[in-house]
Design a protein around this motif. Structure first.
Motif, PDB file in Angstrom:
ATOM      1  N   MET A   1       0.815  -1.180   0.000  1.00 54.18           N
ATOM      2  CA  MET A   1       0.000   0.000   0.000  1.00 54.18           C
ATOM      3  C   MET A   1       0.864   1.251   0.000  1.00 54.18           C
ATOM      4  SD  MET A   1      -3.209   0.294  -0.094  1.00 54.18           S
ATOM      5  CE  MET A   1      -4.541   1.311   0.312  1.00 54.18           C
ATOM      6  N   SER A   2       1.987   1.203   0.740  1.00 56.39           N
ATOM      7  CA  SER A   2       2.855   2.385   0.799  1.00 56.39           C
ATOM      8  C   SER A   2       3.574   2.613  -0.531  1.00 56.39           C
ATOM      9  CB  SER A   2       3.862   2.248   1.934  1.00 56.39           C
ATOM     10  OG  SER A   2       4.693   1.128   1.690  1.00 56.39           O
ATOM     11  N   THR A   3       3.867   1.531  -1.264  1.00 51.72           N
ATOM     12  CA  THR A   3       4.511   1.684  -2.565  1.00 51.72           C
ATOM     13  C   THR A   3       3.576   2.408  -3.535  1.00 51.72           C
ATOM     14  OG1 THR A   3       5.661  -0.397  -2.182  1.00 51.72           O
ATOM     15  CG2 THR A   3       5.635   0.430  -4.427  1.00 51.72           C
ATOM     16  N   ILE A   4       2.298   2.075  -3.480  1.00 53.33           N
ATOM     17  CA  ILE A   4       1.328   2.738  -4.333  1.00 53.33           C
ATOM     18  C   ILE A   4       1.220   4.211  -3.966  1.00 53.33           C
ATOM     19  CG2 ILE A   4      -1.119   2.845  -4.961  1.00 53.33           C
ATOM     20  CD1 ILE A   4      -1.177  -0.196  -4.617  1.00 53.33           C
ATOM     21  N   ALA A   5       1.249   4.502  -2.680  1.00 51.07           N
ATOM     22  CA  ALA A   5       1.168   5.898  -2.237  1.00 51.07           C
ATOM     23  C   ALA A   5       2.397   6.671  -2.692  1.00 51.07           C
ATOM     24  CB  ALA A   5       1.009   5.961  -0.729  1.00 51.07           C
ATOM     25  N   LEU A   6       3.587   6.051  -2.614  1.00 49.46           N
ATOM     26  CA  LEU A   6       4.801   6.719  -3.066  1.00 49.46           C
ATOM     27  C   LEU A   6       4.755   6.944  -4.581  1.00 49.46           C
ATOM     28  CD1 LEU A   6       7.583   4.918  -0.987  1.00 49.46           C
ATOM     29  CD2 LEU A   6       6.782   7.269  -0.744  1.00 49.46           C
ATOM     30  N   THR A   7       4.283   5.962  -5.310  1.00 51.04           N
ATOM     31  CA  THR A   7       4.191   6.099  -6.751  1.00 51.04           C
ATOM     32  C   THR A   7       3.189   7.187  -7.125  1.00 51.04           C
ATOM     33  OG1 THR A   7       4.677   3.754  -6.962  1.00 51.04           O
ATOM     34  CG2 THR A   7       3.774   4.843  -8.885  1.00 51.04           C
ATOM     35  N   VAL A  11       3.932  10.692  -9.153  1.00 46.89           N
ATOM     36  CA  VAL A  11       3.173  11.097 -10.334  1.00 46.89           C
ATOM     37  C   VAL A  11       2.621  12.509 -10.138  1.00 46.89           C
ATOM     38  CG1 VAL A  11       1.075  10.623 -11.660  1.00 46.89           C
ATOM     39  CG2 VAL A  11       2.625   8.761 -11.069  1.00 46.89           C
ATOM     40  N   ILE A  12       2.093  12.778  -8.963  1.00 48.83           N
ATOM     41  CA  ILE A  12       1.547  14.111  -8.684  1.00 48.83           C
ATOM     42  C   ILE A  12       2.645  15.168  -8.768  1.00 48.83           C
ATOM     43  CG2 ILE A  12       0.538  15.553  -6.860  1.00 48.83           C
ATOM     44  CD1 ILE A  12      -1.093  13.070  -6.038  1.00 48.83           C
ATOM     45  N   GLU A  13       3.836  14.864  -8.247  1.00 42.78           N
ATOM     46  CA  GLU A  13       4.953  15.815  -8.337  1.00 42.78           C
ATOM     47  C   GLU A  13       5.336  16.080  -9.793  1.00 42.78           C
ATOM     48  OE1 GLU A  13       8.322  14.673  -6.002  1.00 42.78           O
ATOM     49  OE2 GLU A  13       7.118  14.424  -4.185  1.00 42.78           O
ATOM     50  N   GLN A  14       5.378  15.042 -10.616  1.00 41.09           N
ATOM     51  CA  GLN A  14       5.719  15.209 -12.031  1.00 41.09           C
ATOM     52  C   GLN A  14       4.675  16.048 -12.757  1.00 41.09           C
ATOM     53  OE1 GLN A  14       8.437  14.433 -13.787  1.00 41.09           O
ATOM     54  NE2 GLN A  14       9.377  13.770 -11.875  1.00 41.09           N
ATOM     55  N   VAL A  15       3.390  15.818 -12.448  1.00 42.95           N
ATOM     56  CA  VAL A  15       2.325  16.585 -13.081  1.00 42.95           C
ATOM     57  C   VAL A  15       2.427  18.052 -12.666  1.00 42.95           C
ATOM     58  CG1 VAL A  15      -0.189  16.923 -13.128  1.00 42.95           C
ATOM     59  CG2 VAL A  15       0.775  14.632 -13.367  1.00 42.95           C
ATOM     60  N   GLN A  16       2.709  18.312 -11.393  1.00 40.34           N
ATOM     61  CA  GLN A  16       2.863  19.698 -10.942  1.00 40.34           C
ATOM     62  C   GLN A  16       4.056  20.361 -11.624  1.00 40.34           C
ATOM     63  OE1 GLN A  16       3.058  19.125  -6.716  1.00 40.34           O
ATOM     64  NE2 GLN A  16       0.836  19.327  -6.445  1.00 40.34           N
ATOM     65  N   HIS A  17       5.148  19.614 -11.789  1.00 42.79           N
ATOM     66  CA  HIS A  17       6.331  20.163 -12.464  1.00 42.79           C
ATOM     67  C   HIS A  17       6.007  20.477 -13.927  1.00 42.79           C
ATOM     68  CE1 HIS A  17      10.448  20.796 -13.692  1.00 42.79           C
ATOM     69  NE2 HIS A  17      10.316  19.847 -14.621  1.00 42.79           N
ATOM     70  N   LEU A  18       5.323  19.568 -14.616  1.00 42.93           N
ATOM     71  CA  LEU A  18       4.957  19.809 -16.007  1.00 42.93           C
ATOM     72  C   LEU A  18       3.984  20.975 -16.137  1.00 42.93           C
ATOM     73  CD1 LEU A  18       4.553  16.172 -17.353  1.00 42.93           C
ATOM     74  CD2 LEU A  18       6.375  17.791 -17.883  1.00 42.93           C
ATOM     75  N   ALA A  19       3.075  21.121 -15.174  1.00 41.04           N
ATOM     76  CA  ALA A  19       2.129  22.235 -15.215  1.00 41.04           C
ATOM     77  C   ALA A  19       2.858  23.563 -15.043  1.00 41.04           C
ATOM     78  CB  ALA A  19       1.068  22.068 -14.135  1.00 41.04           C
ATOM     79  N   ALA A  20       3.946  23.570 -14.279  1.00 42.22           N
ATOM     80  CA  ALA A  20       4.714  24.801 -14.091  1.00 42.22           C
ATOM     81  C   ALA A  20       5.560  25.117 -15.321  1.00 42.22           C
ATOM     82  CB  ALA A  20       5.598  24.677 -12.854  1.00 42.22           C
ATOM     83  N   VAL A  21       6.044  24.091 -16.018  1.00 40.50           N
ATOM     84  CA  VAL A  21       6.923  24.284 -17.163  1.00 40.50           C
ATOM     85  C   VAL A  21       6.123  24.498 -18.459  1.00 40.50           C
ATOM     86  CG1 VAL A  21       8.694  23.145 -18.571  1.00 40.50           C
ATOM     87  CG2 VAL A  21       8.772  22.968 -16.098  1.00 40.50           C
ATOM     88  N   ALA A  22       4.925  23.932 -18.559  1.00 37.97           N
ATOM     89  CA  ALA A  22       4.150  23.949 -19.796  1.00 37.97           C
ATOM     90  C   ALA A  22       3.895  25.341 -20.360  1.00 37.97           C
ATOM     91  CB  ALA A  22       2.838  23.209 -19.592  1.00 37.97           C
TER      92      ALA A  22
END
Length: 106
Positions: A1-7, A11-22
Motif C-alpha cells: 500500500m505504501s509503494t502505491i502511495a509513493l508512486t 506522479v503528482i509531483e511530475q504533473v505539478q512540475h509539467l504544469a509549471a513548465v508547460a
C-alpha cells in the motif's frame, strides 16, 4: 500500500512540475502548407475511386435487397441477409471516412 502511495505521490509531483513548465513551452506553427507538385492528379484519381466505390456499394445494397426478397420465403435466412447488409454498410462507412479524412488533410 505504501509503494502505491509513493508512486502516486511521484506522479503528482511530475504533473505539478509539467504544469509549471508547460506555459513556457511554445509549439512552432507549421503554417498553412501547400500541395506538392503533381498532387492534383492524385486527388483526381482519389475522386474517381470514391465514385466507383460508392457505385459498387449501391449495387451491392440493391443486390442484398433482391436476395432478401427472393429467398424471403425460407425461414431462418433473414439474419444471414441482415449481416451481409451490415458488412456492406460498414464498407460504405469506412470508405466514406477515408475519403473525408484525406479530403480534410489535402
Amino acid at each position: 500500500m505504501s509503494t502505491i502511495a509513493l508512486t502516486a505521490g511521484a506522479v503528482i509531483e511530475q504533473v505539478q512540475h509539467l504544469a509549471a513548465v508547460a506555459p513556457q513551452v511554445t509549439v512552432p506553427n507549421p503554417g498553412a502548407g501547400s500541395q506538392p507538385p503533381g498532387f492534383s492528379h492524385f486527388t483526381t484519381v482519389m475522386g474517381w475511386g470514391k465514385w466507383i466505390a460508392l457505385g459498387i456499394f449501391v449495387l451491392a445494397l440493391i443486390g442484398g435487397g433482391v436476395m432478401m426478397a427472393v429467398s424471403g420465403r425460407r425461414q431462418g435466412d433473414g439474419g444471414e441477409h441482415v449481416s451481409k447488409l451490415g458488412w456492406i454498410l460498414g464498407g460504405v462507412m469506412v470508405s466514406s471516412a477515408a475519403v473525408s479524412l484525406v479530403g480534410f488533410l489535402g
